[in-house]
Design an enzyme around this catalytic site. Structure first.
Site, PDB file in Angstrom:
ATOM      1  N   ARG A 154      -2.242  16.984  97.970  1.00  0.00           N
ATOM      2  CA  ARG A 154      -1.518  16.074  97.084  1.00  0.00           C
ATOM      3  C   ARG A 154      -1.530  14.686  97.712  1.00  0.00           C
ATOM      4  O   ARG A 154      -1.956  14.514  98.837  1.00  0.00           O
ATOM      5  CB  ARG A 154      -0.089  16.549  96.788  1.00  0.00           C
ATOM      6  CG  ARG A 154       0.624  17.367  97.803  1.00  0.00           C
ATOM      7  CD  ARG A 154       1.241  16.616  98.972  1.00  0.00           C
ATOM      8  NE  ARG A 154       1.872  15.359  98.657  1.00  0.00           N
ATOM      9  CZ  ARG A 154       1.884  14.337  99.495  1.00  0.00           C
ATOM     10  NH1 ARG A 154       1.300  14.434 100.693  1.00  0.00           N
ATOM     11  NH2 ARG A 154       2.483  13.219  99.188  1.00  0.00           N
ATOM     12  N   GLY A 155      -1.073  13.711  96.916  1.00  0.00           N
ATOM     13  CA  GLY A 155      -1.215  12.316  97.299  1.00  0.00           C
ATOM     14  C   GLY A 155      -2.441  11.757  96.613  1.00  0.00           C
ATOM     15  O   GLY A 155      -3.533  12.346  96.695  1.00  0.00           O
ATOM     16  N   ALA A 156      -2.301  10.622  95.942  1.00  0.00           N
ATOM     17  CA  ALA A 156      -3.385  10.112  95.091  1.00  0.00           C
ATOM     18  C   ALA A 156      -4.717   9.967  95.821  1.00  0.00           C
ATOM     19  O   ALA A 156      -5.746  10.441  95.341  1.00  0.00           O
ATOM     20  CB  ALA A 156      -2.964   8.785  94.463  1.00  0.00           C
ATOM     21  N   ARG A 212      -3.981  16.499  87.512  1.00  0.00           N
ATOM     22  CA  ARG A 212      -2.849  15.623  87.803  1.00  0.00           C
ATOM     23  C   ARG A 212      -3.053  14.311  87.044  1.00  0.00           C
ATOM     24  O   ARG A 212      -3.814  13.454  87.491  1.00  0.00           O
ATOM     25  CB  ARG A 212      -2.737  15.333  89.305  1.00  0.00           C
ATOM     26  CG  ARG A 212      -2.581  16.538  90.236  1.00  0.00           C
ATOM     27  CD  ARG A 212      -1.265  17.271  90.075  1.00  0.00           C
ATOM     28  NE  ARG A 212      -0.083  16.446  90.189  1.00  0.00           N
ATOM     29  CZ  ARG A 212       0.496  16.101  91.345  1.00  0.00           C
ATOM     30  NH1 ARG A 212      -0.019  16.499  92.490  1.00  0.00           N
ATOM     31  NH2 ARG A 212       1.596  15.381  91.334  1.00  0.00           N
ATOM     32  N   GLN A 237       8.862  16.436  99.799  1.00  0.00           N
ATOM     33  CA  GLN A 237       7.712  15.922 100.546  1.00  0.00           C
ATOM     34  C   GLN A 237       8.133  15.058 101.727  1.00  0.00           C
ATOM     35  O   GLN A 237       7.431  14.997 102.736  1.00  0.00           O
ATOM     36  CB  GLN A 237       6.793  15.120  99.623  1.00  0.00           C
ATOM     37  CG  GLN A 237       6.103  15.952  98.547  1.00  0.00           C
ATOM     38  CD  GLN A 237       6.840  15.897  97.228  1.00  0.00           C
ATOM     39  OE1 GLN A 237       8.080  15.813  97.190  1.00  0.00           O
ATOM     40  NE2 GLN A 237       6.108  15.947  96.121  1.00  0.00           N
ATOM     41  N   ASP A 271       0.713   5.976  93.143  1.00  0.00           N
ATOM     42  CA  ASP A 271      -0.267   6.830  92.481  1.00  0.00           C
ATOM     43  C   ASP A 271      -1.057   6.083  91.414  1.00  0.00           C
ATOM     44  O   ASP A 271      -2.158   6.488  91.073  1.00  0.00           O
ATOM     45  CB  ASP A 271       0.433   8.036  91.864  1.00  0.00           C
ATOM     46  CG  ASP A 271       0.882   9.023  92.922  1.00  0.00           C
ATOM     47  OD1 ASP A 271       0.155  10.003  93.163  1.00  0.00           O
ATOM     48  OD2 ASP A 271       1.948   8.802  93.530  1.00  0.00           O
ATOM     49  N   ASN A 292       4.953   5.886  91.171  1.00  0.00           N
ATOM     50  CA  ASN A 292       5.025   6.628  92.430  1.00  0.00           C
ATOM     51  C   ASN A 292       5.980   7.808  92.233  1.00  0.00           C
ATOM     52  O   ASN A 292       6.556   7.995  91.164  1.00  0.00           O
ATOM     53  CB  ASN A 292       5.484   5.716  93.569  1.00  0.00           C
ATOM     54  CG  ASN A 292       5.259   6.336  94.935  1.00  0.00           C
ATOM     55  OD1 ASN A 292       4.159   6.812  95.241  1.00  0.00           O
ATOM     56  ND2 ASN A 292       6.275   6.349  95.769  1.00  0.00           N
ATOM     57  N   LYS A 293       6.146   8.599  93.267  1.00  0.00           N
ATOM     58  CA  LYS A 293       6.968   9.802  93.195  1.00  0.00           C
ATOM     59  C   LYS A 293       8.346   9.502  92.609  1.00  0.00           C
ATOM     60  O   LYS A 293       8.945   8.482  92.897  1.00  0.00           O
ATOM     61  CB  LYS A 293       7.110  10.416  94.581  1.00  0.00           C
ATOM     62  CG  LYS A 293       7.896  11.707  94.648  1.00  0.00           C
ATOM     63  CD  LYS A 293       7.353  12.777  93.693  1.00  0.00           C
ATOM     64  CE  LYS A 293       5.914  13.128  93.930  1.00  0.00           C
ATOM     65  NZ  LYS A 293       5.398  14.127  92.967  1.00  0.00           N
TER      66      LYS A 293
END
Length: 352
Positions: free
Chosen positions: A54-56, A97, A202, A243, A253-254
């Site tokens: 995960r993470g763009a 995603r 996270q 992201d 973002n998150k």
């Protein structure tokens, strides 16, 4: 997919060895470090969807390797058939995603490389080389981003982070945490307050693990403590990843990032975003146009597999939010630092 042995390695979520893609299963951290091995792009897609990677930026790198695997899996002997198989793989990987634009950036880049080939074996070779290049460029870009961003961090700064924008979210080194690593490596006596980042933690599971690993002083806090610490003068700045960034500087973002930005603004603190230029989506005028992923409700109603909410309750589980550009002090990239007005500065970075 096969499960690799539990091993201790340097912090990197992605590796290519022995003709297979290896991903560090981030759903198992911090309790254990388990590597998964893939030779099927469809299982790579499942790993992205399940947030094992995960993470763009990391998603983009994994998808690039997934395209290389798809070319190897294809039995096509002519280019039209191979391109058709790659389009199927692109659709499968692209459906995992929807918010992280690096995913689509990497897929388009890989598709263009395939189109430049005239023979199937040449295309397969070029795709593999391109996937490795995307990975290497991400790591190198993160290090350069860290050097640029470190100039914004005063000695002794107390930095608030949200989610994980570290080595685990990239090809290695990290975006927001890359800035912290660079500042720390330059002798800056930085310390970090890491939001736990509900519902999947996270910050608690990944950011805290990375920073403890690197010996950077870190305090884990509940998400709801951020404003109180700012008001008490304990925070110097907030620093997050992204992201997707729209043309006007709005940042996806998150979930929970928007609250951090508003609290920083209210308390007169800088709010910095660190992200590679591959995260820019200049085709979108504003953040209102960014698609926001909604994930399964059991991520909210359950914790570590145990139900914590009553049966029958309705759940909203948006994975991301959008922070308006007015709250963003600067955007740190591998090509330099952008300041308002972002409609001009982001375009210049991309053109440069």
């Amino acid at each position: 997919m096969t499960t690799g042995s539990t091993v201790t390695v340097g912090i990197t979520p992605i590796a290519w060895t022995g003709g297979r893609l290896r991903l560090l299963d981030q759903t198992r951290l911090p309790g254990e470090q388990v590597w998964l091995e893939f030779d099927d792009y469809r299982e790579v897609a499942a790993a992205i969807r399940e947030m094992r990677v995960r993470g763009a930026p990391a998603i983009g790198v994994a998808a690039a390797y997934g395209m290389s695997l798809a070319a190897r899996q294809s039995r096509a002997t002519d280019m039209p058939a191979l391109l058709h198989d790659l389009d199927v793989a692109m659709e499968t990987l692209g459906a995992t995603r929807p918010t992280a634009v690096n995913l689509f950036w990497a897929l388009r880049r890989m598709r263009a490389v395939a189109e430049s080939a005239t023979m199937t074996e040449d295309a397969r070779a070029r795709l593999h080389v391109e996937a490795i290049a995307i990975h290497a460029q991400d790591v190198a870009g993160n290090r350069q981003m860290g050097q640029f961003g470190a100039t914004l961090i005063p000695d002794g700064a107390a930095i608030l982070t949200h989610c994980n924008a570290g080595a685990l979210a990239t090809g290695g080194y990290g975006s927001a945490l890359g800035v912290i690593r660079a500042a720390h490596g330059a002798g800056n006596n930085v310390r970090v307050y890491a939001d736990e980042t509900r519902p999947l933690l996270q910050g608690a599971r990944l950011t805290a693990w990375e920073l403890v690993h690197d010996g950077i002083p870190t305090t884990l806090i509940a998400d709801t403590m951020a404003g109180s610490l700012m008001r008490r003068g304990l925070i110097t700045c907030a620093l997050v990843g992204a992201d997707r960034i729209a043309a006007n500087g709005d940042v996806a973002n998150k979930i929970g990032t928007y609250q951090v930005a508003v609290l920083a603004h209210e308390n007169g603190l800088p709010f910095y975003v660190a992200a590679p230029t591959s995260t820019f989506d200049l085709s979108l005028p504003t953040g209102d146009d960014i698609p926001i992923e909604e994930r399964a409700g059991d991520e909210v109603t359950h914790f570590a597999g145990v139900r914590t909410a009553p049966v029958g309750i309705m759940v909203a589980n948006h994975a991301f939010d959008v922070t308006p550009a007015m709250y963003v002090t600067a955007i740190i990239t591998e090509r330099g630092i952008a300041y308002p007005p972002y409609s001009t500065s982001l375009a210049k970075l991309v053109e440069g």
